[in-house]
Scaffold this motif. Sequence first.
Motif, short mmCIF file in Angstrom:
data_model
loop_
_atom_site.label_atom_id
_atom_site.label_comp_id
_atom_site.label_asym_id
_atom_site.label_seq_id
_atom_site.Cartn_x
_atom_site.Cartn_y
_atom_site.Cartn_z
N ILE A 1 -5.01 8.71 9.11
CA ILE A 1 -4.42 9.66 8.15
C ILE A 1 -3.19 9.10 7.44
O ILE A 1 -3.07 9.22 6.21
CB ILE A 1 -4.11 11.00 8.85
CG1 ILE A 1 -5.42 11.73 9.16
CG2 ILE A 1 -3.20 11.87 7.99
CD1 ILE A 1 -5.25 13.02 9.94
N PRO A 2 -2.24 8.47 8.15
CA PRO A 2 -1.05 7.94 7.43
C PRO A 2 -1.43 6.95 6.33
O PRO A 2 -0.78 6.91 5.27
CB PRO A 2 -0.25 7.26 8.54
CG PRO A 2 -0.68 7.95 9.79
CD PRO A 2 -2.12 8.24 9.59
N HIS A 3 -2.46 6.16 6.56
CA HIS A 3 -2.89 5.18 5.57
C HIS A 3 -3.69 5.84 4.45
O HIS A 3 -3.56 5.47 3.28
CB HIS A 3 -3.73 4.09 6.23
CG HIS A 3 -3.04 3.38 7.35
ND1 HIS A 3 -2.01 2.47 7.13
CD2 HIS A 3 -3.20 3.46 8.70
CE1 HIS A 3 -1.59 2.01 8.31
NE2 HIS A 3 -2.30 2.60 9.27
N LEU A 4 -4.52 6.83 4.81
CA LEU A 4 -5.36 7.49 3.81
C LEU A 4 -4.52 8.24 2.78
O LEU A 4 -4.94 8.41 1.63
CB LEU A 4 -6.34 8.45 4.49
CG LEU A 4 -7.39 7.80 5.40
CD1 LEU A 4 -8.24 8.86 6.07
CD2 LEU A 4 -8.26 6.84 4.60
N LYS A 5 -3.36 8.69 3.18
CA LYS A 5 -2.48 9.41 2.25
C LYS A 5 -2.04 8.52 1.10
O LYS A 5 -1.59 9.03 0.06
CB LYS A 5 -1.26 9.95 3.00
CG LYS A 5 -1.58 11.12 3.94
CD LYS A 5 -0.31 11.60 4.65
CE LYS A 5 -0.62 12.80 5.54
NZ LYS A 5 0.61 13.27 6.26
N SER B 1 -15.30 -1.75 7.35
CA SER B 1 -13.89 -2.11 7.17
C SER B 1 -13.50 -1.88 5.71
O SER B 1 -14.30 -2.14 4.80
CB SER B 1 -13.66 -3.58 7.54
OG SER B 1 -13.95 -3.80 8.90
N VAL B 2 -12.30 -1.40 5.49
CA VAL B 2 -11.83 -1.09 4.14
C VAL B 2 -10.45 -1.73 3.95
O VAL B 2 -9.56 -1.55 4.78
CB VAL B 2 -11.73 0.43 3.91
CG1 VAL B 2 -11.19 0.72 2.51
CG2 VAL B 2 -13.10 1.09 4.12
N THR B 3 -10.29 -2.46 2.84
CA THR B 3 -8.99 -3.04 2.49
C THR B 3 -8.34 -2.16 1.43
O THR B 3 -8.90 -1.97 0.34
CB THR B 3 -9.14 -4.48 1.98
OG1 THR B 3 -9.77 -5.28 2.98
CG2 THR B 3 -7.77 -5.07 1.65
N LEU B 4 -7.16 -1.63 1.73
CA LEU B 4 -6.45 -0.77 0.80
C LEU B 4 -5.79 -1.61 -0.29
O LEU B 4 -5.62 -2.83 -0.14
CB LEU B 4 -5.40 0.05 1.56
CG LEU B 4 -5.92 0.94 2.68
CD1 LEU B 4 -4.76 1.73 3.31
CD2 LEU B 4 -7.00 1.90 2.18
N PRO B 5 -5.41 -0.98 -1.43
CA PRO B 5 -4.78 -1.73 -2.52
C PRO B 5 -3.54 -2.52 -2.10
O PRO B 5 -3.23 -3.56 -2.70
CB PRO B 5 -4.43 -0.62 -3.53
CG PRO B 5 -5.45 0.44 -3.27
CD PRO B 5 -5.68 0.41 -1.80
N LEU C 1 -5.69 -3.60 6.06
CA LEU C 1 -7.09 -3.62 6.48
C LEU C 1 -7.31 -2.53 7.52
O LEU C 1 -6.68 -2.52 8.57
CB LEU C 1 -7.46 -4.98 7.06
CG LEU C 1 -8.89 -5.09 7.63
CD1 LEU C 1 -9.93 -4.93 6.53
CD2 LEU C 1 -9.07 -6.43 8.35
N LEU C 2 -8.21 -1.61 7.20
CA LEU C 2 -8.59 -0.56 8.14
C LEU C 2 -10.00 -0.85 8.66
O LEU C 2 -10.91 -1.12 7.86
CB LEU C 2 -8.56 0.82 7.47
CG LEU C 2 -7.21 1.27 6.88
CD1 LEU C 2 -7.36 2.65 6.25
CD2 LEU C 2 -6.13 1.27 7.94
#
Length: 389
Positions: A218-222, A239-243, A247-248
């Motif tokens: 949740i903290p990262h998804l925000k 796996s998903v790399t945020l902008p 890396l999640l």
Amino acid sequence: MVSSVSVTFLGTASAQPSTTRNHSSLALRLDGDVWLFDCGEATQHQVQKSSVKMSKIQKIFITHTHGDHIFGLLPLLASRLNGAGGMANGADDPRAQGAAHSLATEPIEIYGPYGTRAYVRSGLVYTHTLLGGPYVVHELRFASDPPPSADSSTLPLNSAELSTGRNIVQQADGTWPDIFTSDQFIVSAAPIKHSVPCVGYVILERPVPGKMNPSLYIPHLKRTRMPLSVLRQLQQGESVTLPDGTLLEGPQRRPGRKLVILGDTYDPSPIASIAADADILIHEATNAHLPGVDPDTKAADTYEIVHERATSRGHSTPQMAGAFAKRIGARKLVLNHFSARYAGDDDLNETARKIMEAIRDSAQDKFDTDKEVICARDFMTVDVEARNS
């Protein structure tokens, strides 16, 4: 991911049906889809009496061609595919002209040993049955069968039969791996010892997403513009790399469920290697020695005599089923295919209840005491729970 996997028993009798047990058939239910395993006489009646929907039947797997496992196949196909009796010269009927092939429906897929295709084709021809939908037959060829290129029927292709039926070659280890594959399931088969060529089937669910702990993400998804889309990817184990470069990683995938469905057998050893670690093993237990419980027990009988009688006819006792369940590390054992002398109304009949309890205990004695043994009866449904790890 399939959320619900269960088995509904449509017939649990051996050679002869009784007033409480129909001939062999069971329905594997995968959410809304249905795969039948064996199709003994009157299976279509059992479907109509059950919660299984005829229209949902997609595949039919035949273990062997003894009548008590296949005599219901043609009537069920006629019902499932809107069949009707035609005329010997009924060329004007659109079904006789192959109209079934043009329907936008998927064919009913039938898997079985050598002779299955000939049985279906000849039965339809000589009863002048015309089907309103397509079907296809895939044969599992034993090494002793005719060459894979040889058809099992001298009759021409039926008007409703697709020409894509495969003759599946037995591998060097005796198995038929991956006879059907999809994004969710893999079906393999192996021979099991009976009085005629017979196979058992292994249904393996592919690995499924692990359990999600949203609080970790949740903290990262925000910080993302599309948090729900990212969350769905993580739920699938991706796996998903945020902008910002974070890396999640989604939870590690868990093993899928595994079912082993055997036909008639006195020794299923050839399937042991691919059946290991089954969540559910469905194994026949045709004959049992139950002195003091079964009033029909012969005074001269011993367990050894009953064991010898069962195996000489290609069948098993509950003890044999329990021993095999232990050997492959099964988590649950369901006994099936009972002699007509063992009534299937044990929820109402006290004598039948005691007999079935004794049969269950006989198998349990050779299995693990902390694992469940169930005696199947007609219309019983057994759920296959997803694995925790």
